[in-house]
Design an enzyme around this catalytic site. Structure first.
Site, mmCIF file in Angstrom:
data_model
loop_
_atom_site.group_PDB
_atom_site.id
_atom_site.type_symbol
_atom_site.label_atom_id
_atom_site.label_comp_id
_atom_site.label_asym_id
_atom_site.label_seq_id
_atom_site.Cartn_x
_atom_site.Cartn_y
_atom_site.Cartn_z
ATOM 1 C CB THR A 60 -0.932 -0.025 1.231
ATOM 2 O OG1 THR A 60 -0.129 -0.291 2.384
ATOM 3 C CG2 THR A 60 -2.004 -1.084 1.101
ATOM 4 N N GLY A 85 1.504 5.632 -0.801
ATOM 5 C CA GLY A 85 1.384 6.547 -1.938
ATOM 6 C C GLY A 85 2.001 5.997 -3.216
ATOM 7 C CB THR A 86 5.025 3.902 -3.748
ATOM 8 O OG1 THR A 86 5.779 4.720 -2.864
ATOM 9 C CG2 THR A 86 5.893 3.428 -4.892
ATOM 10 C CG ASP A 143 2.092 -3.289 5.849
ATOM 11 O OD1 ASP A 143 1.238 -3.087 4.953
ATOM 12 O OD2 ASP A 143 3.170 -2.685 5.883
ATOM 13 C CG ASN A 182 12.403 3.514 8.487
ATOM 14 O OD1 ASN A 182 11.949 2.918 7.512
ATOM 15 N ND2 ASN A 182 11.831 3.448 9.681
ATOM 16 C CG HIS A 189 9.511 0.718 6.685
ATOM 17 N ND1 HIS A 189 8.777 1.482 7.572
ATOM 18 C CD2 HIS A 189 8.953 0.950 5.467
ATOM 19 C CE1 HIS A 189 7.831 2.123 6.907
ATOM 20 N NE2 HIS A 189 7.919 1.826 5.636
ATOM 21 N N GLY A 207 7.414 -3.609 4.197
ATOM 22 C CA GLY A 207 6.258 -3.842 5.057
ATOM 23 C C GLY A 207 6.420 -2.864 6.210
ATOM 24 C CD GLU A 253 9.250 1.057 11.194
ATOM 25 O OE1 GLU A 253 9.996 1.287 10.217
ATOM 26 O OE2 GLU A 253 8.291 1.797 11.495
ATOM 27 C CE LYS A 301 9.437 6.456 0.333
ATOM 28 N NZ LYS A 301 8.438 5.775 -0.451
HETATM 29 P P1 PGA Z 1 4.877 5.299 0.615
HETATM 30 O O1 PGA Z 1 5.198 4.119 1.644
HETATM 31 O O2 PGA Z 1 4.655 4.676 -0.710
HETATM 32 O O3 PGA Z 1 3.632 5.946 1.151
HETATM 33 O O4 PGA Z 1 6.060 6.219 0.631
HETATM 34 C C1 PGA Z 1 6.167 3.180 1.313
HETATM 35 C C2 PGA Z 1 6.532 2.373 2.533
HETATM 36 O O5 PGA Z 1 6.584 2.928 3.643
HETATM 37 O O6 PGA Z 1 6.784 1.174 2.377
#
Ligand code: PGA
Length: 256
Positions: free
Chosen positions: A50, A52-53, A81, A150, A152, A154, A157, A215
């Site tokens: 899931t 925004g990407t 997740d 960071n 991660h 899923g 972390e 990213k």
């Molecule tokens: P994002 O989330 O596409 O909203 O930047 C990606 C992620 O945290 O795995």
């Protein structure tokens, strides 16, 4: 995958495709999925992400589905997740996201699309049950992933063991900050259920998508830093069929 629109290279054994045009990126990204619907084993299991990407990704899937009529009826899907202590009707939940962006537009069979249940009574029992359901389905054939700022994957972390299975996690302050835009004041959950890194590595094929400059450091560490739980996405270097699909900005910190 068509390489025409992308510059491809291998970095530390990983296949990396860099796109100038994000439309070309997403149209390549959906290709293996439709390939499996058309000529795979007939019952593909997808692993969905899931964030925004993946909004343009699901728009591309829905539009291709409308165009060629391939059916998802024999497919199965597990999401990476879900937040813990969230109702699936909450617009910030990943259940809501998947329903509105994908499942309400395609013909997946009832009960074939699963996410960890964010409102289950016992999160640890839910995590064990979810892992068991993935195993029973024969693990994921094609897993899609985003990457957190960071590193991660899923909600695994930094510091998560590469041997982890589906588990309950406490979200890091950075992740909570990045995702709080999807929740009204104070509603952002503190915990989540996520497939573990071992769960992800058991998939037969993995496609990670990253776009945007924010990213770029995580992508660089995943591909060119040490393979270490400090950068969960670096675990993908232990997989023999993982591809990174990047736009120019996300690839901008990669060393030659
Ligand atoms: P994002 O989330 O596409 O909203 O930047 C990606 C992620 O945290 O795995």
């Amino acid at each position: 995958m068509s390489k025409l629109a992308a510059r491809g290279r291998m970095i530390n054994g990983m296949s990396v495709l860099v796109y100038e045009d994000s439309k070309a990126l997403y149209s390549d990204a959906i290709r293996p999925l439709f390939g499996m619907l058309r000529n795979g084993n007939g019952h593909p299991t997808f692993g969905f992400a899931t964030g925004g990407t993946f909004l343009p990704f699901y728009r591309a899937v829905v539009s291709e589905f409308g165009r060629n009529g391939d059916s998802f009826r024999k497919a199965r899907a597990f999401n990476l997740d879900e937040y813990w202590r969230i109702d699936p009707k909450n617009p910030g939940s990943y259940a809501f996201y998947m329903h509105s962006n994908l499942y309400s537009h395609i013909d997946m069979g009832p009960g074939m699309a699963q996410l960890p249940r964010g409102n289950a009574e016992d999160p640890r029992a839910e995590a064990r049950g979810y892992e068991g359901r993935i195993r029973k389905a024969g693990d994921v054939d094609l897993q899609y992933l985003g990457i957190g700022r960071n590193g991660h994957i899923g909600f695994n972390e930094p510091g998560t063991s590469f041997r982890s299975k589906t588990h309950l996690v406490k979200l890091s302050p950075r992740t909570r900050e990045a995702n709080s835009q999807y929740f009204s004041n104070g509603d952002m959950p503190r915990k989540a259920l996520t497939m573990g890194i071992n769960t992800i590595l058991r998939s037969r094929e993995i496609v990670l998508i990253a776009t945007g400059e924010e990213k770029s450091a995580a992508v660089m560490k995943a591909l060119q830093g040490p393979v270490s739980p400090r950068t969960p996405a670096s675990a993908l270097r232990l997989h023999s069929r993982a591809t990174f699909m990047l736009d120019e900005e996300a690839a901008s910190m990669l060393r030659r």
